[in-house]
Design a protein around this motif. Structure first.
Motif, short mmCIF file in Angstrom:
data_model
loop_
_atom_site.label_atom_id
_atom_site.label_comp_id
_atom_site.label_asym_id
_atom_site.label_seq_id
_atom_site.Cartn_x
_atom_site.Cartn_y
_atom_site.Cartn_z
N ILE A 230 -21.16 -14.90 -38.13
CA ILE A 230 -21.47 -14.57 -36.73
C ILE A 230 -22.15 -13.21 -36.71
CG2 ILE A 230 -20.51 -14.14 -34.44
CD1 ILE A 230 -18.17 -15.95 -35.19
N ASN A 231 -23.37 -13.18 -36.16
CA ASN A 231 -24.14 -11.93 -36.08
C ASN A 231 -24.27 -11.27 -37.45
OD1 ASN A 231 -24.45 -12.18 -33.26
ND2 ASN A 231 -22.47 -11.19 -32.90
N GLY A 232 -24.45 -12.09 -38.49
CA GLY A 232 -24.65 -11.57 -39.84
C GLY A 232 -23.38 -11.21 -40.58
N PHE A 233 -22.21 -11.40 -39.96
CA PHE A 233 -20.94 -11.09 -40.59
C PHE A 233 -20.32 -12.39 -41.11
CE2 PHE A 233 -21.72 -7.31 -38.33
CZ PHE A 233 -20.86 -6.31 -38.78
N GLY A 234 -20.28 -12.55 -42.44
CA GLY A 234 -19.70 -13.74 -43.04
C GLY A 234 -18.47 -13.41 -43.85
N ILE A 235 -18.64 -13.28 -45.16
CA ILE A 235 -17.54 -12.93 -46.05
C ILE A 235 -17.48 -11.42 -46.21
CG2 ILE A 235 -16.66 -13.08 -48.41
CD1 ILE A 235 -17.98 -15.82 -48.62
N GLY A 236 -16.30 -10.83 -45.96
CA GLY A 236 -16.12 -9.41 -46.23
C GLY A 236 -16.08 -9.17 -47.73
N TYR A 237 -14.91 -9.34 -48.32
CA TYR A 237 -14.72 -9.21 -49.76
C TYR A 237 -14.04 -10.46 -50.31
CZ TYR A 237 -16.03 -4.25 -49.87
OH TYR A 237 -16.74 -3.08 -49.80
N ILE A 238 -14.00 -10.55 -51.64
CA ILE A 238 -13.32 -11.68 -52.30
C ILE A 238 -12.42 -11.14 -53.42
CG2 ILE A 238 -15.14 -13.33 -51.75
CD1 ILE A 238 -14.92 -12.39 -55.33
N THR A 239 -11.44 -11.96 -53.79
CA THR A 239 -10.64 -11.68 -54.98
C THR A 239 -10.32 -13.01 -55.64
OG1 THR A 239 -8.72 -10.46 -55.84
CG2 THR A 239 -8.36 -11.75 -53.84
N VAL A 240 -10.24 -13.00 -56.97
CA VAL A 240 -9.98 -14.23 -57.73
C VAL A 240 -8.55 -14.19 -58.24
CG1 VAL A 240 -10.68 -15.68 -59.67
CG2 VAL A 240 -12.40 -14.38 -58.40
N VAL A 241 -7.82 -15.27 -57.98
CA VAL A 241 -6.46 -15.44 -58.50
C VAL A 241 -6.39 -16.81 -59.17
CG1 VAL A 241 -4.00 -15.56 -57.95
CG2 VAL A 241 -5.48 -14.04 -56.63
N GLY A 242 -6.26 -16.81 -60.49
CA GLY A 242 -6.23 -18.08 -61.21
C GLY A 242 -7.54 -18.83 -61.01
N ILE B 262 -10.10 -7.23 -49.64
CA ILE B 262 -9.02 -8.06 -50.16
C ILE B 262 -8.96 -7.89 -51.67
CG2 ILE B 262 -10.51 -10.10 -50.37
CD1 ILE B 262 -8.05 -11.82 -49.63
N THR B 263 -7.75 -7.83 -52.20
CA THR B 263 -7.57 -7.80 -53.64
C THR B 263 -6.20 -8.34 -53.98
OG1 THR B 263 -7.91 -6.41 -55.62
CG2 THR B 263 -6.46 -5.53 -53.92
N ALA B 264 -6.02 -8.73 -55.23
CA ALA B 264 -4.73 -9.20 -55.72
C ALA B 264 -4.11 -8.14 -56.61
CB ALA B 264 -4.90 -10.50 -56.51
N ASP B 265 -2.78 -8.15 -56.70
CA ASP B 265 -2.14 -7.25 -57.65
C ASP B 265 -2.43 -7.73 -59.08
OD1 ASP B 265 -0.42 -9.36 -58.24
OD2 ASP B 265 1.26 -8.52 -57.14
N LYS B 266 -1.99 -6.96 -60.07
CA LYS B 266 -2.35 -7.23 -61.45
C LYS B 266 -1.78 -8.54 -61.98
CE LYS B 266 -4.61 -3.39 -61.70
NZ LYS B 266 -6.09 -3.42 -61.69
N TYR B 267 -0.77 -9.08 -61.29
CA TYR B 267 -0.12 -10.30 -61.76
C TYR B 267 -0.45 -11.50 -60.89
CZ TYR B 267 2.43 -6.65 -64.17
OH TYR B 267 2.73 -5.54 -64.92
N GLY B 268 -1.31 -11.32 -59.90
CA GLY B 268 -1.69 -12.41 -59.02
C GLY B 268 -0.56 -12.92 -58.15
N LYS B 269 0.43 -12.08 -57.88
CA LYS B 269 1.57 -12.51 -57.08
C LYS B 269 1.43 -12.20 -55.59
CE LYS B 269 5.06 -12.39 -60.77
NZ LYS B 269 6.37 -11.85 -61.18
N ALA B 270 0.49 -11.32 -55.27
CA ALA B 270 0.30 -10.95 -53.87
C ALA B 270 -1.13 -10.53 -53.65
CB ALA B 270 1.25 -9.83 -53.47
N ILE B 271 -1.62 -10.70 -52.42
CA ILE B 271 -2.91 -10.17 -52.05
C ILE B 271 -2.74 -9.18 -50.90
CG2 ILE B 271 -4.34 -12.08 -52.85
CD1 ILE B 271 -4.37 -13.22 -50.08
N TYR B 272 -3.61 -8.18 -50.88
CA TYR B 272 -3.59 -7.13 -49.87
C TYR B 272 -4.92 -7.17 -49.12
CZ TYR B 272 0.43 -5.40 -52.48
OH TYR B 272 1.64 -5.30 -53.11
N ILE B 273 -4.86 -6.97 -47.82
CA ILE B 273 -6.03 -7.16 -46.96
C ILE B 273 -6.17 -5.97 -46.01
CG2 ILE B 273 -7.05 -8.64 -45.18
CD1 ILE B 273 -4.96 -10.79 -46.51
N SER B 274 -7.37 -5.40 -45.95
CA SER B 274 -7.66 -4.38 -44.94
C SER B 274 -8.36 -5.05 -43.76
CB SER B 274 -8.56 -3.28 -45.52
OG SER B 274 -9.86 -3.77 -45.80
N GLU B 275 -8.38 -4.34 -42.63
CA GLU B 275 -8.97 -4.92 -41.41
C GLU B 275 -10.03 -4.00 -40.83
OE1 GLU B 275 -5.44 -7.74 -39.73
OE2 GLU B 275 -5.33 -5.63 -39.16
#
Length: 307
Positions: free
Chosen positions: A220-232, A281-294
């Motif tokens: 919408i108005n050029g805003f699509g994906i903010g950030y990504i993180t890979v887990v598994g 968005i990012t995952a912790d080092k063990y892929g057990k949780a993700i953290y998200i800013s707004e």
């Protein structure tokens, strides 16, 4: 005795079968009843998120776009108790970030949409401009040898920077223009999320680019994906304009993972919780949780336990 062993084997295989089914259904053993919780309310840092090996969370404060860059000046640190401190100050619209195992912190700084500096901040506070990248360098990712990979919002490139500051073009492809979120998958491929088109692409170590998936109807108005993180085998992407978190398998299957779509800060089960412009968005080092800013005005730092 043989009967007991046989019965135990049957039970074991049944448990393994159920476990595999859960992994198959929910992706990488992700809890289907996961919940969203707020770590910090009224949080001013609104861009990329990184977690170090001790569980401290770092978030860039890009701020809001003004003139030719962001008006934010800091990277904030949140410890495991939820205490917030200023980790780095005196920046200019910091974008992206990463931290290595030695505690060196990397951030895109002083970006004027024509060029930007990739800044290294050592544990003692010493600052070094590792490289200046043309375009609009945005997201950062590190490999196991501490080479830095930089996505670019304007140019169709991903750059590679060695720890000594040697710069090269790692990949070039028209689909890379608009790239922000960047992370490695378990096979050593770079995954890039396109802010403008909502494409998610993969780059092999040889530099070959291919499309994983396009998240439909979120730009919408050029805003699509903010950030990504890979887990598994899953890519988690923030839908910054639609206030949702998406999960995309490396095979290209797309699903809405969390968020109602309402622009609000509401905790609870992933399908009932709300986000206010989820961005970093990012995952912790063990892929057990993700953290998200707004990004949406007065936001928050959010967390989802995956496992």
């Amino acid at each position: 005795m043989k009967t007991n062993i046989k019965n135990r084997a049957i039970v074991l295989f049944a448990i393994l079968g159920i476990s595999m089914a859960l992994i198959s259904c929910y992706g990488d053993g992700i809890d289907p009843e996961a919940e969203v919780e707020t770590i910090v309310s009224d949080f001013e840092a609104n861009d990329a998120v990184t977690v170090d090996k001790l569980g401290n969370v770092y978030v860039s404060e890009y701020g809001q776009f003004a003139n030719t860059g962001g008006n934010g000046t800091r990277v904030l640190k949140v410890n495991k108790q939820g205490d917030v401190s200023e980790f780095i100050t005196g920046l200019s619209g910091p974008l992206g970030n990463a931290i290595d195992n030695q505690g060196n912190f990397y951030v895109n700084n002083d970006n004027n949409t024509t060029r930007g500096d990739v800044l290294k901040v050592a544990p003692d506070g010493t600052r070094t401009v590792l490289a200046t990248i043309n375009g609009w360098p945005s997201g950062l990712a590190l490999d196991h040898e501490n080479n830095i990979y930089v996505s670019n919002f304007i140019t169709p490139t991903v750059h590679k920077i060695t720890p000594d500051g040697e710069v090269s073009v790692y990949a070039t492809d028209p689909r890379l223009a608009g790239g922000v979120g960047i992370d490695f998958d378990r096979r050593g491929n770079l995954v890039v999320g396109n802010f403008s088109t909502a494409d998610i692409v993969s780059i092999t170590p040889e530099g070959s680019v291919s499309l994983i998936a396009t998240i439909p109807d979120i730009t919408i108005n050029g805003f699509g994906i903010g950030y990504i993180t890979v887990v598994g085998n899953s890519v988690f992407a923030t839908g910054i304009a639609v206030n949702k978190i998406f999960r995309v398998t490396l095979d290209g299957e797309v699903e809405e993972f969390a968020g109602t779509g309402e622009a609000a800060v509401v905790d609870g089960p992933i399908k009932e919780a709300s986000f206010n412009g989820p961005n970093g968005i990012t995952a912790d080092k063990y892929g057990k949780a993700i953290y998200i800013s707004e990004f949406g005005g007065t936001g928050a730092l959010r967390k989802i336990k995956l496992k």
